[in-house]
Design a protein around this motif. Structure first.
Motif, PDB file in Angstrom:
ATOM      1  N   ARG A  23       0.836  -1.137   0.067  1.00  0.00           N
ATOM      2  CA  ARG A  23       0.052  -0.075  -0.041  1.00  0.00           C
ATOM      3  C   ARG A  23       0.587   1.278   0.010  1.00  0.00           C
ATOM      4  N   THR A  24       0.152   2.240  -0.613  1.00  0.00           N
ATOM      5  CA  THR A  24       0.769   3.661  -0.334  1.00  0.00           C
ATOM      6  C   THR A  24      -0.466   4.481   0.189  1.00  0.00           C
ATOM      7  N   GLY A  25      -0.243   5.104   1.303  1.00  0.00           N
ATOM      8  CA  GLY A  25      -1.302   5.996   1.858  1.00  0.00           C
ATOM      9  C   GLY A  25      -2.627   4.985   2.199  1.00  0.00           C
ATOM     10  N   ARG A  26      -3.577   5.148   1.315  1.00  0.00           N
ATOM     11  CA  ARG A  26      -4.820   4.683   1.621  1.00  0.00           C
ATOM     12  C   ARG A  26      -5.131   3.585   0.632  1.00  0.00           C
ATOM     13  N   ALA A  27      -4.090   3.699  -0.557  1.00  0.00           N
ATOM     14  CA  ALA A  27      -4.462   2.855  -1.440  1.00  0.00           C
ATOM     15  C   ALA A  27      -3.649   1.450  -1.347  1.00  0.00           C
ATOM     16  N   ARG A  28      -4.309   0.279  -1.597  1.00  0.00           N
ATOM     17  CA  ARG A  28      -3.884  -1.201  -1.569  1.00  0.00           C
ATOM     18  C   ARG A  28      -3.841  -1.827  -2.833  1.00  0.00           C
ATOM     19  N   TRP A  29      -2.793  -2.690  -3.089  1.00  0.00           N
ATOM     20  CA  TRP A  29      -2.819  -3.397  -4.327  1.00  0.00           C
ATOM     21  C   TRP A  29      -2.189  -4.716  -3.939  1.00  0.00           C
ATOM     22  N   TRP A  30      -2.279  -5.834  -4.881  1.00  0.00           N
ATOM     23  CA  TRP A  30      -1.457  -6.937  -4.834  1.00  0.00           C
ATOM     24  C   TRP A  30      -0.222  -6.871  -5.781  1.00  0.00           C
ATOM     25  N   ASP A  31       1.091  -7.159  -5.454  1.00  0.00           N
ATOM     26  CA  ASP A  31       2.186  -6.805  -6.286  1.00  0.00           C
ATOM     27  C   ASP A  31       2.715  -8.387  -6.306  1.00  0.00           C
ATOM     28  N   ALA A  32       3.100  -8.770  -7.545  1.00  0.00           N
ATOM     29  CA  ALA A  32       3.649  -9.906  -7.640  1.00  0.00           C
ATOM     30  C   ALA A  32       5.255  -9.915  -8.183  1.00  0.00           C
ATOM     31  N   ARG A  33       6.136 -10.544  -7.464  1.00  0.00           N
ATOM     32  CA  ARG A  33       7.530 -10.588  -7.889  1.00  0.00           C
ATOM     33  C   ARG A  33       8.055 -11.920  -8.223  1.00  0.00           C
ATOM     34  N   LEU A  34       8.995 -12.142  -9.111  1.00  0.00           N
ATOM     35  CA  LEU A  34       9.639 -13.355  -9.433  1.00  0.00           C
ATOM     36  C   LEU A  34      10.854 -13.360  -8.428  1.00  0.00           C
TER      37      LEU A  34
END
Length: 112
Positions: A23-34
């Motif tokens: 997340r950054t501030g109020r925003a959230r998301w899924w991040d995928a890394r190899l």
């Protein structure tokens, strides 16, 4: 899961990924890394994930009060609970590599 159910038992390339809630501030998301690659069976690829699960330091929470790890068909689900009681999920998965636009060496010969 492989498009061909029989493929899981024959050696092939697997991507080892971590999917994390960030997340950054109020925003959230899924991040995928190899985080790695593995040549072998699906079960061997899941076993190759374990060091990444054990050593992972999640983005959130900053101070982990509790760490729970659950085995799934494709890898592991980790729940990291912070001091305020909020849980942050993180998945560690082995996914079959079906196409790669970059150059790839041939599969290793002999035992991996």
């Amino acid at each position: 899961m492989s498009a061909d159910p029989g493929n899981a038992e024959r050696p092939q390339w697997w991507g080892l990924l971590v999917e994390e809630n960030v997340r950054t501030g109020r925003a959230r998301w899924w991040d995928a890394r190899l985080v790695g690659e593995h040549y072998g069976t699906h079960e061997e690829a899941i076993q190759a994930l374990w060091p990444f699960v054990r050593g992972h330091k999640p983005v959130f929470p900053r101070r982990i009060e509790r760490r729970q790890v659950f085995r799934e068909e494709s890898g592991y689900l980790a729940l990291f609970t912070g001091a305020m009681g909020t849980s942050y999920p993180c998945r560690f998965v082995a996914r079959e590599l079906v196409w790669d636009s970059g150059e790839r060496s041939s599969p290793p010969l002999g035992p991996v």
